[in-house]
Design a protein around this motif. Structure first.
Motif, short mmCIF file in Angstrom:
data_model
loop_
_atom_site.label_atom_id
_atom_site.label_comp_id
_atom_site.label_asym_id
_atom_site.label_seq_id
_atom_site.Cartn_x
_atom_site.Cartn_y
_atom_site.Cartn_z
N SER A 27 0.82 -1.22 0.00
CA SER A 27 0.00 0.00 0.00
C SER A 27 0.86 1.26 0.00
O SER A 27 0.60 2.22 -0.73
N LEU A 28 1.89 1.24 0.83
CA LEU A 28 2.77 2.40 0.91
C LEU A 28 3.51 2.60 -0.41
O LEU A 28 3.70 3.73 -0.90
N SER A 29 3.93 1.47 -1.04
CA SER A 29 4.63 1.57 -2.32
C SER A 29 3.71 2.12 -3.40
O SER A 29 4.11 2.94 -4.24
N ALA A 30 2.45 1.62 -3.39
CA ALA A 30 1.51 2.13 -4.37
C ALA A 30 1.26 3.62 -4.18
O ALA A 30 1.14 4.39 -5.15
N SER A 31 1.21 4.03 -2.91
CA SER A 31 0.97 5.45 -2.64
C SER A 31 2.12 6.32 -3.14
O SER A 31 1.91 7.35 -3.78
N ALA B 286 18.41 0.99 -6.18
CA ALA B 286 17.16 0.63 -6.84
C ALA B 286 16.37 1.88 -7.18
O ALA B 286 16.37 2.85 -6.42
N ALA B 287 15.69 1.84 -8.34
CA ALA B 287 14.88 2.98 -8.74
C ALA B 287 13.65 3.13 -7.87
O ALA B 287 13.12 4.23 -7.73
N SER B 288 13.16 2.01 -7.33
CA SER B 288 12.02 2.04 -6.42
C SER B 288 12.16 0.87 -5.47
O SER B 288 12.87 -0.11 -5.75
N GLY B 289 11.50 0.98 -4.35
CA GLY B 289 11.60 -0.12 -3.41
C GLY B 289 11.01 0.21 -2.06
O GLY B 289 10.30 1.22 -1.91
N PHE B 290 11.35 -0.66 -1.12
CA PHE B 290 10.79 -0.54 0.23
C PHE B 290 11.86 -0.91 1.22
O PHE B 290 12.69 -1.79 0.96
N SER B 291 11.86 -0.26 2.39
CA SER B 291 12.84 -0.57 3.41
C SER B 291 12.27 -0.19 4.77
O SER B 291 11.24 0.52 4.84
N GLU B 292 12.93 -0.67 5.80
CA GLU B 292 12.51 -0.37 7.17
C GLU B 292 13.72 0.08 7.95
O GLU B 292 14.77 -0.58 7.94
N THR B 293 13.60 1.21 8.65
CA THR B 293 14.71 1.79 9.41
C THR B 293 14.16 2.45 10.67
O THR B 293 13.04 2.96 10.68
N ALA B 294 14.98 2.43 11.72
CA ALA B 294 14.59 3.04 12.98
C ALA B 294 15.02 4.50 13.00
O ALA B 294 16.17 4.82 12.71
N LEU B 295 14.07 5.38 13.34
CA LEU B 295 14.34 6.80 13.50
C LEU B 295 13.90 7.21 14.89
O LEU B 295 12.73 7.00 15.26
N LEU C 46 8.60 2.79 8.15
CA LEU C 46 8.59 2.15 6.85
C LEU C 46 8.89 3.20 5.78
O LEU C 46 8.35 4.31 5.80
N PHE C 47 9.76 2.82 4.86
CA PHE C 47 10.17 3.70 3.77
C PHE C 47 9.79 3.08 2.44
O PHE C 47 10.08 1.89 2.21
N ALA C 48 9.16 3.82 1.58
CA ALA C 48 8.91 3.42 0.19
C ALA C 48 9.33 4.57 -0.71
O ALA C 48 9.10 5.73 -0.38
#
Length: 955
Positions: free
Chosen positions: A59-63, A326-335, A341-343
């Motif tokens: 969902s986040l990637s689509a957004s 990568a030109a697009s993608g998804f990742s998870e990182t602590a802030l 969640l990052f897209a």
């Protein structure tokens, strides 16, 4: 060969513009949005709890993908506008300038700027380009872009400003602001990224490019720009750009929805955060940069600091590596200790990354509810969009037809108006249009027709006048063809002198000239052929059919742009025979006048000497007879004889002094003279004469200088003459005063009487020789020469005479001289450089003089009158360059006063003029004559000779 451009109708062009700029992008975005929403809802609904995270990821990637398309569409739209603006700017630069130029001010540093807001763009021409090299024609041509700037700015609120930056640091920016207050005066535009990113090195494809975030020197704060190059051939004339502030990007991003209360970041290719909303400041421990004070001047390129670079931070280096791979993608990182969640999605047109960030806890809490909600919304959007676009397409189609028809009719009418003007009908029927721009265009076409009609009339009149000139028997035209060394002559003068109108060789033409003039004319033709000069201005004698010679004036210059490709010089011939005869007659009369004046002076001098001999005998014998006189009557008769002879002797002395001054200016010995001693000496000499007249002589010194620069004998003569007049024209018991006072930088010595005073209308004639203002028939003796002689002596001492008088109260006569402390003693200090003074208005001559003379001289310039005033303080210059082209009726008088200044006997005079032969009869002494425009070799030869003479005269 120029490639043919496909032609389409106006209606089709409008419809395609609607489709390409609005309908298709909107449909694409809405379709992707609905598809993404439906897919997210389906996956969320069917996936179990252990797949919930994956659902959130999708969902986040689509957004972010949807928002990236929106942002990319917006950026592409702005880029397209920048490219179109670049094309319009190129055409504007190629179009000739018209109308009045823009009124630009100039800063003390040498930068030009717009001084007034006229509702258009602001101009700023950096001092990095000197004033003399600034292209004001380019400024005038670019002024027509203001309307385009304004329309583009009004169509898109994201655009903060529009500008054009040139290679020579000229900036035209809309909207207007006081550029002189914001820009650095020496702003070098090519050193900023909004210029060099569009050059051939960084942009060989000549496409529109987006810059990184930078601090705007125009004071708009942090922004990015869409820049497009403007070429002239292979030369980069400049760059046009659209400025979008970081705040504008944030506002645009803020309108884009991100699930789970997330937010969007815009990251550049080098991983620098370009724009971040306030929600991200806590997570990244950053604060978005704000615009500095509006008065802050940016002197160099300023980019975002490295703390905004994800690859330079420990907590974001992992996400930075993922973004780069990568030109697009998804990742998870602590802030800040919380999982996020990052897209991301790459914006293809710029290479930027649109990064969506959401708190993981928020994502997991809302996933189930959002799945059902988005599914229903998706269905409603599909139905609504289908209905909306069906209606929207129909309305746009009808609107495009109406717009095309509304534009086609006035455009066709304007084309018809232009066609009629091309056929010679200068005032066609005007086309009326409700569209302001088209109506103004029709009005401009009518104005153009009127101007063409006026030009046609002027051309006809000019042709008629030229024909009349050609038919005049005293004028003619000549053409000198450099390619074949031949001449062609035309006009009434040619027929009068029986010259052929067909081309004739140079040798054939020179045989008709006087031998000396033929040589000068041949040299002039050779100078044209060798490129040493482009003009001819020469007087010569040409033989008539009867063998006599006729004086002619030939003037002309080289002409460029001959159609047949040949090199030609064109000019006129004017009959100046009568002028030459008049000049010779005037020269002869001048010599006769000078001879008569000298004879007059010799006669007066001779007669004065001859009269002195019998006068001495008369006075001597009268005095002897007075000693042995018998009776009062006889004594009175002898006293009358003595008085008359004394008066006659005084008249002879005055005549001798006056004639000697008129024959040749006296060379006085000027040295310091004590003021108090001189006044006291003169007062003692006439005190008894004053007492005999019933007057008491007073001496007054009011803050007077101690010494003046003068000739003691002549100064005494002036003061005694003034005292004698004050006694003769005074009243018994009246005031009689001699004294001195300061008058500015002058020392003023004065004599004041208590007589009847002098009427104001008679004061101007008081210093004229033999002028006694009606006192000739009175008992008061006098010759009328004394005051005129005093004024001449004052001028020889570098001073001046004057008076102030009031009827019934008396008069004050004074002489002003320079105090000794204002004059540098000769032979003191270091060796002084020779002073050269250029008296004229042609400032282009000064660099030649300075270059040739170098450090040997002190160069000054101004009017001849200012040179005279300056010489009173510093003495006459060593060399005077006198420009005689301008009209100055007082030139001879000024030069005469200059000749009487300190050290004037060593001054050399060089005359400058366009007609050097005419300067030989100016009526005063000179050392050299130079023709304008000056030739460097001739000027160097004269100055070297005079400077060598100056050095030899200094001991």
């Amino acid at each position: 060969m120029r490639q043919a451009v496909p032609k389409i109708r106006l209606r089709q062009w409008i419809w395609r513009a609607f489709l390409s700029s609005a309908l298709i992008p909107l449909i694409l975005v809405e379709t992707v949005l609905i598809a993404s929403y439906l897919l997210t809802n389906q996956v969320t609904r069917e996936t179990q709890v252990d797949y919930l995270k994956r659902s959130a990821i999708d969902s986040l990637s689509a957004s972010v993908e949807q928002n990236a398309l929106i942002v990319e569409s917006k950026l592409e739209s702005l880029g397209g506008v920048a490219g179109l603006l670049g094309t319009v700017t190129s055409q504007a630069l190629l179009t000739p300038a018209s109308g009045p130029g823009e009124n630009l001010g100039v800063t003390p540093e040498g930068a030009r700027y717009s001084t007034t807001d006229l509702g258009g763009a602001a101009s700023f021409y950096s001092a990095a380009t000197p004033l003399a090299r600034q292209d004001l024609g380019k400024v005038q041509r670019l002024a027509r872009l203001d309307t385009v700037f304004k329309q583009i700015k009004q169509t898109d609120p994201m655009i903060a400003s529009l500008y054009f930056n040139s290679w020579d640091s000229y900036n035209r920016i809309y909207p207007w602001f006081p550029t002189n207050e914001q820009y650095s005066a020496d702003l070098r535009i090519p050193e900023y990224n909004f210029y060099y990113l569009a050059d051939a090195t960084h942009n060989p494809q000549r496409k529109t490019r987006w810059t990184e975030v930078y601090l705007d020197p125009a004071g708009h704060g942090w922004m990015m720009s869409a820049v497009s190059p403007v070429y002239r051939g292979d030369f980069l004339e400049g760059v046009v750009g659209l400025d979008v502030t970081v705040d504008g990007i944030l506002n645009e991003i803020a309108r884009l929805r991100v699930p789970w209360s997330g937010y969007l970041l815009l990251v550049s290719e080098d991983m620098t955060i370009m724009a971040m909303p306030p929600q991200a400041e806590h997570d990244f421990a950053l604060r978005e940069l704000k615009a500095p004070d509006a008065n802050t001047i940016v002197h160099q390129e300023v980019l975002k600091p490295r703390i905004f670079n994800l690859g330079q931070r420990d907590d974001t280096v992992a996400i930075a590596n993922a973004l780069q791979t990568a030109a697009s993608g998804f990742s998870e990182t602590a802030l800040q200790g919380r999982a996020h969640l990052f897209a991301w999605k790459t914006i293809k047109s710029t290479g930027w990354k649109l990064l969506a960030v959401a708190d993981k806890q928020e994502v997991m809490a809302e996933t189930d509810g959002l799945a059902r909600h988005f599914r229903n919304i998706g269905y409603l959007m599909i139905v609504g969009l289908v209905l909306f676009y069906a209606v929207f397409f129909t309305v746009l189609w009808r609107r495009s037809r109406q717009l095309s028809e509304r534009l086609r009719q006035p455009i066709s009418g304007i084309v018809q108006m232009l066609r009629e003007i091309g056929q010679g009908r200068w005032q066609p029927v005007r086309v009326e249009s409700g569209i302001l721009e088209l109506d103004e265009m029709a009005g401009s076409v009518l104005t153009m027709g009127s101007q063409l009609a006026t030009s046609e009339q002027q051309r006809d009149v000019a042709q008629e006048r030229l024909a009349l000139v050609m038919e005049n028997a005293t004028t003619g035209l000549w053409e000198y063809h450099l390619d074949d060394d031949s001449l062609t002559l035309r006009g009434g003068l040619v027929a009068r002198l029986d010259l052929p109108e067909t081309p004739m060789s140079r040798e054939a033409f020179l045989t008709r000239l006087d031998a000396n003039d033929a040589q000068a004319m041949s040299q002039a033709f050779d100078s044209l052929r060798m490129g040493q000069t482009s003009r001819i201005d020469i007087e010569f004698r040409l033989s008539r059919p009867d063998g006599s010679f006729l004086w002619l004036l030939g003037r002309g210059r080289m002409i460029k742009g001959i159609l047949d490709g040949g090199t030609v010089a064109l000019g006129t011939l004017v009959d100046i025979d009568a002028l030459k005869l008049t000049e010779m007659d005037l020269r002869e009369r001048t010599l006769q006048t000078q001879a008569a004046s000298q004879a007059k002076s010799r006669f007066i001098s001779s007669m004065s000497h001859e009269l002195r001999t019998p006068l001495n005998a008369i006075q001597g014998f009268a005095q002897l007879m007075r000693l042995g006189a018998h009776g009062e009557a006889e004594g009175q008769h002898l006293d009358e004889i003595l008085s008359a002879s004394a008066h006659l002797a005084q008249l002879v002395d005055d005549l001798l002094d006056w004639s000697s001054l008129q024959a040749e200016p006296q060379k006085l010995t000027l040295k310091p003279v004590p003021v108090h001693a001189m006044l006291k000496e003169c007062a003692d000499m006439v005190r008894s004469q004053a007492l005999s007249a019933g007057l008491v002589l007073e001496l007054e010194l009011t803050a007077a200088p101690k010494e003046v620069y003068a000739d003691a004998r002549r100064l005494r003569q002036v003061l005694l003459n003034l005292l004698s007049n004050a006694i003769k024209y005074n009243r018994p018991g009246g005031r009689l005063l001699i004294g001195a006072e300061g008058a500015g930088e002058w020392a003023r010595l004065f004599v004041e009487d208590g007589g009847l005073g002098i009427e104001p209308e008679l004061q101007a004639a008081l210093f004229e020789p033999f002028q006694r203002l009606g006192k000739e028939n009175t008992a008061i003796q006098g010759t009328g020469i004394g005051l005129a002689l005093c004024r001449e002596l004052a001028g020889l001492m570098g001073g001046q005479m004057g008076l102030c008088s009031e009827l019934g109260k008396g008069s004050r006569f004074w002489i002003e001289l320079l105090p000794t402390h204002l004059i540098e003693p000769a032979g003191t200090g270091e060796k002084r450089r020779t002073a050269i003074f250029y008296a004229g208005s042609d400032e282009a001559i000064l660099p030649f003089i300075s270059t040739i003379a170098g450090e040997r001289v002190v160069l000054k310039s101004g009017t001849l009158e200012s040179c005279v005033n300056e010489s009173r303080l510093e003495g006459a210059p060593g060399i005077l360059l006198l420009d005689c082209d301008g009209e100055d009726p007082d030139r001879s008088a000024h030069l005469g006063r200059l000749r009487r200044s300190l050290n004037a006997e060593f001054m050399s005079v060089v005359l400058l003029g366009s007609a050097p032969k005419a300067l030989a009869w100016v009526g005063f002494e000179f050392q050299a004559v130079l023709k304008k425009p000056l030739e460097v070799d001739a000027l160097r030869e004269v100055l070297d000779a005079l400077l060598e003479k100056e050095s030899s005269d200094v001991h």
